[in-house]
Scaffold this active site. Structure first.
Site, PDB file in Angstrom:
ATOM      1  N   GLY A  11       0.839  -1.198   0.000  1.00 33.09           N
ATOM      2  CA  GLY A  11       0.000   0.000   0.000  1.00 33.09           C
ATOM      3  C   GLY A  11       0.873   1.247   0.000  1.00 33.09           C
ATOM      4  O   GLY A  11       0.496   2.313   0.476  1.00 33.09           O
ATOM      5  N   THR A  13       1.802   3.273  -2.311  1.00 38.72           N
ATOM      6  CA  THR A  13       1.398   4.453  -3.087  1.00 38.72           C
ATOM      7  C   THR A  13       0.132   5.105  -2.526  1.00 38.72           C
ATOM      8  O   THR A  13      -0.386   6.059  -3.093  1.00 38.72           O
ATOM      9  CB  THR A  13       1.162   4.088  -4.571  1.00 38.72           C
ATOM     10  OG1 THR A  13       0.143   3.083  -4.637  1.00 38.72           O
ATOM     11  CG2 THR A  13       2.423   3.584  -5.237  1.00 38.72           C
ATOM     12  N   TYR A  15      -2.298   6.889   0.714  1.00 45.08           N
ATOM     13  CA  TYR A  15      -2.185   8.179   1.428  1.00 45.08           C
ATOM     14  C   TYR A  15      -1.047   8.186   2.452  1.00 45.08           C
ATOM     15  O   TYR A  15      -0.156   9.027   2.385  1.00 45.08           O
ATOM     16  CB  TYR A  15      -3.516   8.536   2.107  1.00 45.08           C
ATOM     17  CG  TYR A  15      -3.456   9.899   2.760  1.00 45.08           C
ATOM     18  CD1 TYR A  15      -3.584  11.058   1.992  1.00 45.08           C
ATOM     19  CD2 TYR A  15      -3.215  10.048   4.119  1.00 45.08           C
ATOM     20  CE1 TYR A  15      -3.493  12.314   2.565  1.00 45.08           C
ATOM     21  CE2 TYR A  15      -3.113  11.295   4.710  1.00 45.08           C
ATOM     22  CZ  TYR A  15      -3.262  12.431   3.926  1.00 45.08           C
ATOM     23  OH  TYR A  15      -3.150  13.675   4.501  1.00 45.08           O
ATOM     24  N   ILE A  16      -1.064   7.261   3.403  1.00 42.86           N
ATOM     25  CA  ILE A  16      -0.015   7.255   4.433  1.00 42.86           C
ATOM     26  C   ILE A  16       1.185   6.412   4.002  1.00 42.86           C
ATOM     27  O   ILE A  16       2.298   6.621   4.483  1.00 42.86           O
ATOM     28  CB  ILE A  16      -0.577   6.791   5.807  1.00 42.86           C
ATOM     29  CG1 ILE A  16       0.375   7.184   6.955  1.00 42.86           C
ATOM     30  CG2 ILE A  16      -0.847   5.277   5.823  1.00 42.86           C
ATOM     31  CD1 ILE A  16       0.596   8.674   7.135  1.00 42.86           C
ATOM     32  N   ARG A  36       1.586  -2.920  -7.976  1.00 41.99           N
ATOM     33  CA  ARG A  36       0.940  -3.590  -9.108  1.00 41.99           C
ATOM     34  C   ARG A  36       1.580  -3.107 -10.404  1.00 41.99           C
ATOM     35  O   ARG A  36       2.028  -1.966 -10.503  1.00 41.99           O
ATOM     36  CB  ARG A  36      -0.558  -3.253  -9.155  1.00 41.99           C
ATOM     37  CG  ARG A  36      -1.373  -3.836  -8.032  1.00 41.99           C
ATOM     38  CD  ARG A  36      -2.859  -3.717  -8.401  1.00 41.99           C
ATOM     39  NE  ARG A  36      -3.712  -3.915  -7.237  1.00 41.99           N
ATOM     40  CZ  ARG A  36      -4.246  -2.940  -6.530  1.00 41.99           C
ATOM     41  NH1 ARG A  36      -4.005  -1.677  -6.865  1.00 41.99           N
ATOM     42  NH2 ARG A  36      -5.023  -3.189  -5.503  1.00 41.99           N
ATOM     43  N   LYS A  45       0.176   7.599  -9.357  1.00 37.07           N
ATOM     44  CA  LYS A  45       0.945   6.499  -8.757  1.00 37.07           C
ATOM     45  C   LYS A  45       2.226   6.237  -9.537  1.00 37.07           C
ATOM     46  O   LYS A  45       3.251   5.873  -8.954  1.00 37.07           O
ATOM     47  CB  LYS A  45       0.079   5.241  -8.687  1.00 37.07           C
ATOM     48  CG  LYS A  45      -1.018   5.351  -7.648  1.00 37.07           C
ATOM     49  CD  LYS A  45      -1.782   4.068  -7.459  1.00 37.07           C
ATOM     50  CE  LYS A  45      -2.812   4.234  -6.335  1.00 37.07           C
ATOM     51  NZ  LYS A  45      -3.602   3.031  -6.107  1.00 37.07           N
ATOM     52  N   LYS A 133     -10.885  -3.755  11.432  1.00 41.97           N
ATOM     53  CA  LYS A 133      -9.505  -3.612  11.905  1.00 41.97           C
ATOM     54  C   LYS A 133      -9.275  -4.454  13.163  1.00 41.97           C
ATOM     55  O   LYS A 133      -8.203  -5.041  13.339  1.00 41.97           O
ATOM     56  CB  LYS A 133      -9.192  -2.141  12.204  1.00 41.97           C
ATOM     57  CG  LYS A 133      -9.006  -1.288  10.946  1.00 41.97           C
ATOM     58  CD  LYS A 133      -8.529   0.109  11.302  1.00 41.97           C
ATOM     59  CE  LYS A 133      -8.242   0.927  10.057  1.00 41.97           C
ATOM     60  NZ  LYS A 133      -7.713   2.270  10.376  1.00 41.97           N
ATOM     61  N   ARG A 137      -6.603  -7.566  13.934  1.00 37.46           N
ATOM     62  CA  ARG A 137      -5.782  -7.696  15.152  1.00 37.46           C
ATOM     63  C   ARG A 137      -5.910  -9.103  15.738  1.00 37.46           C
ATOM     64  O   ARG A 137      -4.908  -9.738  16.076  1.00 37.46           O
ATOM     65  CB  ARG A 137      -6.216  -6.683  16.212  1.00 37.46           C
ATOM     66  CG  ARG A 137      -5.815  -5.254  15.952  1.00 37.46           C
ATOM     67  CD  ARG A 137      -6.148  -4.385  17.157  1.00 37.46           C
ATOM     68  NE  ARG A 137      -5.732  -2.999  16.967  1.00 37.46           N
ATOM     69  CZ  ARG A 137      -5.736  -2.074  17.922  1.00 37.46           C
ATOM     70  NH1 ARG A 137      -6.141  -2.384  19.145  1.00 37.46           N
ATOM     71  NH2 ARG A 137      -5.340  -0.840  17.673  1.00 37.46           N
TER      72      ARG A 137
END
Length: 308
Positions: A11, A13, A15-16, A36, A45, A133, A137
């Protein structure tokens, strides 16, 4: 000096993700990004991927739906950090399975980077997003994968930049809409600092199987305190419009997706106080700015200075 862990960011590319990649490179970690093939043809990207390459990041072409490829990528590193966005959270079960199969990972950071999902009082649709989420966990823990969960609360670029005014791109100058009574404390963190603290935790035994809370003292404000700070900076008093909880809940129900998600997350933080209504106990968590005083984080006040 111990060799720095090799880090794979999934991940990258997003936001975070890009801030985590930057922090990893800056800290001298051998940095890998799973991308990808189609990323190259995406104008935004594609530029990011090119910048990764230029900064020495090893690009691994692959897809989360290809388990063999995922395991092969994971076997090349020591640490996996997932920065997948909201719509791809469920894909982390594939990452967990691949980590388990690979058998070499020293630490996994699932995609958190928000409220502590085990300590929220959210309404739908945020409730389901937080629950997903939390499921991730539990799956990590059941598989006994060494992990760290990063609770970074609000991103400054998303929320502080506009002071949570959805129609604006900069802080308000005339009036401000305040959710609830404006008294619960919330936390804003610059995205570069979120990246820096996350990478600091990678090789730190103190953060193993813990929640890393990014709660620097200069970044904790109530909505009322935040508005007062901004008024002082611009030398002007804003009209404050308070929205009662009943009205917020009605707006959440009537709003389309994704506005309803954002509103319900804001309800959790600004009305229920879910970012700060608990103490960080050493049995489950640790605070980042205390742990890493060498990180010179951007305070809320410093962040707002750019808009004065």
């Amino acid at each position: 000096m111990a060799e720095k862990s090799k880090i794979l960011i999934i991940g990258a590319t997003g936001y975070i993700g890009k801030f985590i990649v930057e922090a990893s490179v800056n800290a001298g970690h051998p940095t890998f990004a799973l991308v990808r093939e189609s990323s190259g043809s995406d104008p935004v990207k594609g530029k990011l991927v090119e910048s990764f390459k230029n900064s020495g990041v090893t690009l691994l072409l692959g897809d989360l739906n290809d388990q063999h490829c995922l395991v092969r990528a994971i076997k090349q590193v020591d640490v996996v950090i997932s920065a997948l966005g909201k719509t791809a959270l469920v894909d982390q079960f594939k990452i967990i399975a691949a980590i388990k199969e690979a058998g070499n990972i020293k630490r996994f950071f699932p995609s958190e980077f928000g409220n502590d999902v085990d300590r929220v009082h959210a309404v739908e649709p945020a409730k389901s997003a937080f629950a997903m989420k939390a499921q991730i966990r539990r799956a990590v823990e059941v598989e006994e994968i060494p992990h760290t969960y990063v609770s970074s609360n609000y991103f400054s670029g998303d929320y502080l930049r506009t002071m949570v005014q959805p129609e604006l791109s900069v802080p308000p100058r005339e009036r401000v809409i305040i959710l609830g009574d404006g008294n619960p404390k919330v936390i804003f963190n610059d995205e570069h600092d979120v990246g820096a603290y996350t990478i600091k935790a990678v090789d730190d035994p103190r953060t193993l199987n813990k929640i890393l809370y990014i709660r620097p003292p200069k970044n904790v404000y109530s909505f009322n305190e935040l508005v007062s700070l901004w008024e002082k900076k611009i030398g002007k008093t804003l009209e404050r419009i308070y929205v009662p909880e009943e009205q917020i809940l009605k707006q959440i129900q009537e709003s389309p997706f994704p506005s309803s998600v954002i509103l319900s997350i804001n309800h959790s933080a600004f009305v229920k106080g879910d970012q700060t209504n608990f103490e960080i106990d050493p049995s489950f968590g640790i605070e980042a700015s205390e742990l890493y005083p060498d990180v010179k984080y951007t305070s809320v006040e410093e962040y707002l200075d750019q808009f004065v």
